[in-house]
Design a protein around this motif. Structure first.
Motif, PDB file in Angstrom:
ATOM      1  N   VAL A 170      45.272  17.143  28.784  1.00 50.94           N
ATOM      2  CA  VAL A 170      45.400  18.326  27.811  1.00 50.94           C
ATOM      3  C   VAL A 170      44.562  19.451  28.527  1.00 50.94           C
ATOM      4  O   VAL A 170      43.581  19.523  28.730  1.00 50.94           O
ATOM      5  CB  VAL A 170      44.672  17.893  26.587  1.00 50.94           C
ATOM      6  CG1 VAL A 170      44.810  18.995  25.701  1.00 50.94           C
ATOM      7  CG2 VAL A 170      45.268  16.556  25.947  1.00 50.94           C
ATOM      8  N   PHE A 171      45.361  20.631  28.652  1.00 51.71           N
ATOM      9  CA  PHE A 171      44.888  21.929  29.229  1.00 51.71           C
ATOM     10  C   PHE A 171      45.316  23.013  28.423  1.00 51.71           C
ATOM     11  O   PHE A 171      46.423  23.222  28.016  1.00 51.71           O
ATOM     12  CB  PHE A 171      45.536  22.245  30.801  1.00 51.71           C
ATOM     13  CG  PHE A 171      45.335  21.056  31.678  1.00 51.71           C
ATOM     14  CD1 PHE A 171      44.164  21.423  32.496  1.00 51.71           C
ATOM     15  CD2 PHE A 171      45.894  19.986  31.730  1.00 51.71           C
ATOM     16  CE1 PHE A 171      43.745  20.639  33.458  1.00 51.71           C
ATOM     17  CE2 PHE A 171      45.388  19.089  32.714  1.00 51.71           C
ATOM     18  CZ  PHE A 171      44.322  19.373  33.674  1.00 51.71           C
ATOM     19  N   GLY A 172      44.117  23.625  28.224  1.00 50.11           N
ATOM     20  CA  GLY A 172      44.545  24.982  27.262  1.00 50.11           C
ATOM     21  C   GLY A 172      44.013  24.535  26.030  1.00 50.11           C
ATOM     22  O   GLY A 172      44.344  23.760  25.505  1.00 50.11           O
ATOM     23  N   ILE A 173      43.741  26.059  25.307  1.00 51.74           N
ATOM     24  CA  ILE A 173      43.057  25.737  23.862  1.00 51.74           C
ATOM     25  C   ILE A 173      44.320  25.577  23.100  1.00 51.74           C
ATOM     26  O   ILE A 173      44.285  24.992  21.951  1.00 51.74           O
ATOM     27  CB  ILE A 173      42.457  27.307  23.733  1.00 51.74           C
ATOM     28  CG1 ILE A 173      41.654  26.965  22.281  1.00 51.74           C
ATOM     29  CG2 ILE A 173      43.488  28.412  23.770  1.00 51.74           C
ATOM     30  CD1 ILE A 173      40.575  26.091  22.305  1.00 51.74           C
ATOM     31  N   GLU A 174      45.820  26.043  23.162  1.00 41.00           N
ATOM     32  CA  GLU A 174      46.448  25.607  22.348  1.00 41.00           C
ATOM     33  C   GLU A 174      46.783  24.233  22.303  1.00 41.00           C
ATOM     34  O   GLU A 174      46.969  23.835  21.145  1.00 41.00           O
ATOM     35  CB  GLU A 174      47.890  26.226  22.931  1.00 41.00           C
ATOM     36  CG  GLU A 174      49.365  25.849  22.196  1.00 41.00           C
ATOM     37  CD  GLU A 174      49.425  26.475  20.894  1.00 41.00           C
ATOM     38  OE1 GLU A 174      49.755  26.109  19.835  1.00 41.00           O
ATOM     39  OE2 GLU A 174      49.002  27.780  20.598  1.00 41.00           O
ATOM     40  N   ALA A 175      47.001  23.628  23.324  1.00 38.84           N
ATOM     41  CA  ALA A 175      47.054  21.867  23.456  1.00 38.84           C
ATOM     42  C   ALA A 175      46.146  21.256  22.811  1.00 38.84           C
ATOM     43  O   ALA A 175      46.124  20.412  22.140  1.00 38.84           O
ATOM     44  CB  ALA A 175      47.585  21.622  24.654  1.00 38.84           C
ATOM     45  N   ALA A 176      44.693  21.915  23.279  1.00 40.05           N
ATOM     46  CA  ALA A 176      43.502  21.065  22.615  1.00 40.05           C
ATOM     47  C   ALA A 176      43.398  21.287  21.189  1.00 40.05           C
ATOM     48  O   ALA A 176      42.899  20.257  20.523  1.00 40.05           O
ATOM     49  CB  ALA A 176      42.321  21.899  23.414  1.00 40.05           C
ATOM     50  N   ALA A 177      43.780  22.139  20.580  1.00 42.06           N
ATOM     51  CA  ALA A 177      43.620  22.437  19.103  1.00 42.06           C
ATOM     52  C   ALA A 177      44.403  21.405  18.514  1.00 42.06           C
ATOM     53  O   ALA A 177      44.119  20.991  17.464  1.00 42.06           O
ATOM     54  CB  ALA A 177      43.747  24.184  18.652  1.00 42.06           C
ATOM     55  N   ARG A 178      45.568  21.607  18.761  1.00 47.73           N
ATOM     56  CA  ARG A 178      46.566  20.839  18.056  1.00 47.73           C
ATOM     57  C   ARG A 178      46.467  19.277  18.545  1.00 47.73           C
ATOM     58  O   ARG A 178      46.705  18.404  17.627  1.00 47.73           O
ATOM     59  CB  ARG A 178      47.942  21.163  18.714  1.00 47.73           C
ATOM     60  CG  ARG A 178      48.485  22.389  18.152  1.00 47.73           C
ATOM     61  CD  ARG A 178      49.863  22.924  18.503  1.00 47.73           C
ATOM     62  NE  ARG A 178      50.236  24.308  18.180  1.00 47.73           N
ATOM     63  CZ  ARG A 178      50.059  24.772  17.078  1.00 47.73           C
ATOM     64  NH1 ARG A 178      49.980  23.961  15.738  1.00 47.73           N
ATOM     65  NH2 ARG A 178      50.618  26.284  16.654  1.00 47.73           N
ATOM     66  N   HIS A 179      45.943  18.936  19.782  1.00 46.35           N
ATOM     67  CA  HIS A 179      45.527  17.588  20.210  1.00 46.35           C
ATOM     68  C   HIS A 179      44.581  17.027  19.363  1.00 46.35           C
ATOM     69  O   HIS A 179      44.450  15.732  18.803  1.00 46.35           O
ATOM     70  CB  HIS A 179      45.138  17.389  21.508  1.00 46.35           C
ATOM     71  CG  HIS A 179      44.557  16.103  22.156  1.00 46.35           C
ATOM     72  ND1 HIS A 179      45.662  14.978  22.370  1.00 46.35           N
ATOM     73  CD2 HIS A 179      43.443  15.745  22.247  1.00 46.35           C
ATOM     74  CE1 HIS A 179      44.914  13.952  22.827  1.00 46.35           C
ATOM     75  NE2 HIS A 179      43.740  14.562  22.665  1.00 46.35           N
ATOM     76  N   TYR A 180      43.461  17.851  19.157  1.00 45.79           N
ATOM     77  CA  TYR A 180      42.160  17.263  18.444  1.00 45.79           C
ATOM     78  C   TYR A 180      42.136  17.348  16.931  1.00 45.79           C
ATOM     79  O   TYR A 180      41.907  16.462  16.231  1.00 45.79           O
ATOM     80  CB  TYR A 180      40.884  17.870  19.016  1.00 45.79           C
ATOM     81  CG  TYR A 180      40.474  17.365  20.235  1.00 45.79           C
ATOM     82  CD1 TYR A 180      39.871  16.169  20.493  1.00 45.79           C
ATOM     83  CD2 TYR A 180      40.631  18.086  21.416  1.00 45.79           C
ATOM     84  CE1 TYR A 180      39.482  15.560  21.670  1.00 45.79           C
ATOM     85  CE2 TYR A 180      40.032  17.609  22.611  1.00 45.79           C
ATOM     86  CZ  TYR A 180      39.615  16.196  22.641  1.00 45.79           C
ATOM     87  OH  TYR A 180      39.144  15.849  24.015  1.00 45.79           O
ATOM     88  N   PHE A 181      42.785  18.633  16.431  1.00 44.28           N
ATOM     89  CA  PHE A 181      42.628  19.064  15.083  1.00 44.28           C
ATOM     90  C   PHE A 181      43.719  19.281  14.234  1.00 44.28           C
ATOM     91  O   PHE A 181      43.793  19.430  12.987  1.00 44.28           O
ATOM     92  CB  PHE A 181      41.607  20.042  14.866  1.00 44.28           C
ATOM     93  CG  PHE A 181      40.300  19.837  15.568  1.00 44.28           C
ATOM     94  CD1 PHE A 181      39.619  19.050  15.045  1.00 44.28           C
ATOM     95  CD2 PHE A 181      40.104  20.557  16.500  1.00 44.28           C
ATOM     96  CE1 PHE A 181      38.260  18.565  15.566  1.00 44.28           C
ATOM     97  CE2 PHE A 181      38.565  20.456  17.120  1.00 44.28           C
ATOM     98  CZ  PHE A 181      37.874  19.473  16.813  1.00 44.28           C
ATOM     99  N   GLY A 182      45.158  18.972  14.926  1.00 46.35           N
ATOM    100  CA  GLY A 182      46.395  19.385  14.435  1.00 46.35           C
ATOM    101  C   GLY A 182      46.429  20.846  13.767  1.00 46.35           C
ATOM    102  O   GLY A 182      47.255  20.975  12.840  1.00 46.35           O
ATOM    103  N   VAL A 183      45.892  21.789  14.432  1.00 45.99           N
ATOM    104  CA  VAL A 183      46.114  23.185  14.010  1.00 45.99           C
ATOM    105  C   VAL A 183      46.215  24.046  15.180  1.00 45.99           C
ATOM    106  O   VAL A 183      45.953  23.811  16.316  1.00 45.99           O
ATOM    107  CB  VAL A 183      44.780  23.727  13.107  1.00 45.99           C
ATOM    108  CG1 VAL A 183      44.477  22.900  12.066  1.00 45.99           C
ATOM    109  CG2 VAL A 183      43.636  23.631  14.266  1.00 45.99           C
ATOM    110  N   GLY A 184      46.759  25.169  15.065  1.00 49.83           N
ATOM    111  CA  GLY A 184      46.720  26.062  15.942  1.00 49.83           C
ATOM    112  C   GLY A 184      45.450  27.027  16.384  1.00 49.83           C
ATOM    113  O   GLY A 184      44.619  26.921  15.525  1.00 49.83           O
ATOM    114  N   PRO A 185      45.341  27.422  17.744  1.00 51.45           N
ATOM    115  CA  PRO A 185      44.161  27.783  18.075  1.00 51.45           C
ATOM    116  C   PRO A 185      43.763  28.955  17.129  1.00 51.45           C
ATOM    117  O   PRO A 185      42.431  29.516  17.007  1.00 51.45           O
ATOM    118  CB  PRO A 185      44.376  28.513  19.683  1.00 51.45           C
ATOM    119  CG  PRO A 185      45.986  28.628  19.599  1.00 51.45           C
ATOM    120  CD  PRO A 185      46.249  27.641  18.597  1.00 51.45           C
TER     121      PRO A 185
END
Length: 241
Positions: A171-186
């Protein structure tokens, strides 16, 4: 009758070695010029163009078979996320020129037990170099860091960092991370979520933003306080809207 002066003739081997040395020196100079030119062009190029992939991403994609990554411009990232990363990784980001001398001094006094890499150094490592500890990589990083500081704005450095940092396995970058962990956009990240994402960055494969340990929760709380402190200060001015 005056004796004729005899010039010493150079041995064929000496002439051959001299020619070889001159030729080698010529090509070494050309290689050095090309290396410097390519490096400067790469720095200028990525000041405008978003890096499509890094060596770390490439390695992880080969290992895992997939990659979760999508570029997001700075305007679509919650400002609290930028402040949280700065508070967590490089509180003096806006005040230094690529190297935090005070942090380096503290790290030396601590016996090397803490890191002293700035966000600029980490961005340089991720975009242009490779992971791991080696004198060669550190030397290249030391050369490239001032060039990036000259060629990129602080806001651009932070934008690139947020888009190429690893937040979990694959998981790279804040876009993927925000959706991966919290299900929201950055752009929707809260202060708590931003702090928890920032806290995983030193060791993303061993830490979780959605299920942090008690120690990581305390660290995230400290990051939230730090992010709020630098809001509106000179330490946050270089990347603020």
């Amino acid at each position: 009758m005056a004796k004729k002066s005899k010039k010493k003739q150079k041995k064929p081997e000496s002439r051959w070695l001299r020619r070889r040395w001159l030729k080698a020196r010529y090509w070494l100079r050309r290689a050095a010029v090309w290396a410097v030119s390519f490096t400067v062009l790469a720095v200028v190029f990525f000041a405008i163009v978003n890096p499509p992939i890094t060596w770390t991403m490439f390695s992880e994609k080969r290992r895992l078979g997939h990659l979760d990554h999508q570029w997001t411009p700075m305007e679509q990232i919650a400002p609290v996320m930028a402040r949280s990363v700065v508070a967590a990784e490089d509180a003096n980001f806006c005040l230094h020129w690529g190297f935090d001398v005070a942090a380096i001094r503290d790290a030396i006094e601590d016996g090397g037990g803490r890191g002293a890499s700035t966000l600029t150094q980490q961005t340089v490592k991720n975009v242009f170099l490779w992971q791991g500890r080696s004198y060669v990589r550190k030397a290249l990083e030391a050369v490239l860091t001032p060039l990036v500081e000259i060629g990129w704005s602080k806001r651009r450095i932070l934008e690139v960092y947020l888009n190429i940092a690893e937040f979990d396995e694959g998981v790279f970058g804040i876009e993927a991370a925000a959706r991966h962990y919290f299900g929201v956009g950055p752009e929707k990240l809260s202060a708590t979520q931003a702090a928890r994402l920032a806290v995983v960055l030193p060791n993303p494969k061993a830490r979780s933003a959605s299920q942090p340990t008690a120690r990581l929760r305390r660290r995230a709380a400290a990051i939230m306080d730090g992010a709020e402190t630098i809001r509106g200060e000179s330490r946050g001015a270089c990347f603020a809207d």
